[in-house]
Design an enzyme around this catalytic site. Structure first.
Site, PDB file in Angstrom:
ATOM      1  N   TRP A  28       0.122  -1.173  -0.256  1.00 39.72           N
ATOM      2  CA  TRP A  28      -0.327   0.005   0.138  1.00 39.72           C
ATOM      3  C   TRP A  28       0.560   1.109  -0.284  1.00 39.72           C
ATOM      4  O   TRP A  28       0.874   2.795  -0.251  1.00 39.72           O
ATOM      5  CB  TRP A  28      -1.064  -0.083   1.376  1.00 39.72           C
TER       6      TRP A  28
ATOM      7  N   LYS B  88     -11.805  -1.562   7.034  1.00 43.21           N
ATOM      8  CA  LYS B  88     -11.349  -2.856   8.079  1.00 43.21           C
ATOM      9  C   LYS B  88     -11.299  -2.277   9.272  1.00 43.21           C
ATOM     10  O   LYS B  88     -11.666  -3.467   9.806  1.00 43.21           O
ATOM     11  CB  LYS B  88      -9.564  -1.924   7.706  1.00 43.21           C
TER      12      LYS B  88
ATOM     13  N   ASP C 143      -1.524   6.502   5.970  1.00 43.91           N
ATOM     14  CA  ASP C 143      -2.274   5.497   6.354  1.00 43.91           C
ATOM     15  C   ASP C 143      -2.983   4.748   7.071  1.00 43.91           C
ATOM     16  O   ASP C 143      -1.525   4.075   7.703  1.00 43.91           O
ATOM     17  CB  ASP C 143      -2.192   5.043   4.342  1.00 43.91           C
TER      18      ASP C 143
END
Ligand SMILES: *Cc1c(COP(=O)(O)O)cnc(C)c1O
Length: 362
Positions: free
Chosen positions: A101, A195, A171
């Protein structure tokens, strides 16, 4: 069919209490005769939903008053572009690459300016967090970027990097609200809700006010300009109404659990159960450096691909689902977010113990 224990990395398990409440309110939300999916985002009913969601989130995380809270769309991935478009005044940013990511965010930023990778753990398949106490931060960097919890590899920054005075952008998709955080140490923290918070379709951005600017890169879409969204209170266009409503319920659930300090204790206990088992097992092994282990995503392997596949299949038949590791790394991964009850982790450890007794040689 009873509910299963869902170890998916995302979209992921939600608190059962929240789902029951939403089910009860499905056809008639508090006497308005409609479901939340059917109400106007300009109605007073929704004003209250989004207002309370923001208030509860601010309270949970202790968001300082000079930070804006935005409920947006496009997932975390869209923020990979929005961050450089809004912040790259000098067209320079430094990225710490600790997984896929972070790497995707770095590549996206490179479309808008000079994106430097100032540290990486790719040399050992992202199984650790590099020492970030004295990195070569660029003097003209507009920000330093991290992915705080690496969902795929199961590592987490236990201390934030030394950014040498530059704004930190993080993030936090897979560790959002899993423990207390000092928001004032971040310029921006953002995360997709699917998530650890709510359903897919909402991304939450917490941004210090001075970073909400007019002087964004030329060509920045209106929708991706933080100022547009901040000025409109996340209601510039139609927001993800139902998703925000569920996030709001999760915030109330977290408050009822005792807040983020209580969640941290519970998450540490759950993770200790699983890591403790892995550390003594002859068959199963954790794949990351102990000091960098995530409390949320726990990857593990047997060392034998066929045995891994058998384990995933048999676990599924026992109501322990979505344990297959990410397609790029294989093995297994148990995501044990806030909403995964301790009983789910106990059931997993029991099943692993029993599986090991049937496959002692590995
Ligand atoms: C899942 C994930 C993403 C991507 O999220 P989308 O909402 O699908 O764009 C980004 N970063 C991290 C850390 C993730 O876990």
């Amino acid at each position: 069919m009873p509910r299963v224990y869902n170890f998916s990395a995302g979209p992921a398990v939600l608190p059962e209490e929240v789902l029951r409440e939403a089910a009860e309110e499905m056809l008639d939300y508090r006497g308005c005769g409609m479901s939340v999916m059917e109400i106007s985002h300009r109605s007073s009913v929704f004003d209250e939903i989004i207002g309370e969601a923001e208030k509860d989130l601010r309270e949970l995380l202790g968001v300082p008053s000079n930070y804006k809270v935005l409920f947006l769309q496009g997932g975390a991935y869209t923020q990979f572009a929005a961050v450089p478009m809004n912040l790259m005044k000098n067209r320079v940013a430094d990225y710490i690459v600790t997984g896929q990511w972070a790497k995707k965010a770095w590549k996206e930023a490179a479309r808008y300016g000079k994106a430097n990778c100032i540290a990486s753990s790719e040399d050992k398949t992202f199984s650790y967090i590099p020492d970030c106490s004295d990195l070569p931060v660029s003097p003209d960097a507009d920000y330093v970027y991290i992915c705080e919890n690496n969902t795929i590899y199961g590592t987490k920054f236990k201390t934030l990097p030394n950014t040498k005075g530059k704004d930190l952008v993080a993030d936090v998709s897979s560790c959002f609200l899993s423990e207390p955080a000092d928001v004032s140490r971040y310029g921006i923290m953002f995360g997709g809700a699917q998530k650890n918070i709510g359903p897919a379709g909402v991304v939450i951005v917490i941004i210090r006010e001075d970073l909400v600017r007019e002087d964004v890169l030329p060509g920045t879409p209106t929708m991706l300009t933080y100022k547009t969204q901040a000025d409109a209170g996340s209601l510039f266009n139609t927001p993800p109404v139902y998703g925000i409503y569920i996030c709001g319920k999760v915030f109330k659930w977290l408050k009822a659990q005792g807040g983020l300090a209580a969640m941290k204790t519970r998450n540490e206990e759950k993770a200790a159960l699983l890591y403790g088992f892995l550390d003594q097992s002859r068959l199963f092994k954790g794949t990351v450096e102990k000091k960098d282990r995530s409390l949320m995503n726990v990857p593990f392997v047997t060392g034998d691909k066929e045995l891994d596949a058998l384990f995933v299949r048999e676990a599924e038949a026992s109501g322990l689902v979505n344990l297959k590791g990410h397609r790029t790394v294989g093995g297994m991964r148990a995501s044990i977010y806030n909403a995964m009850p301790r009983a789910g982790v106990e059931a997993l450890v029991d099943f692993m113990t029993e599986f090991e007794s049937r496959h002692p040689a590995g």
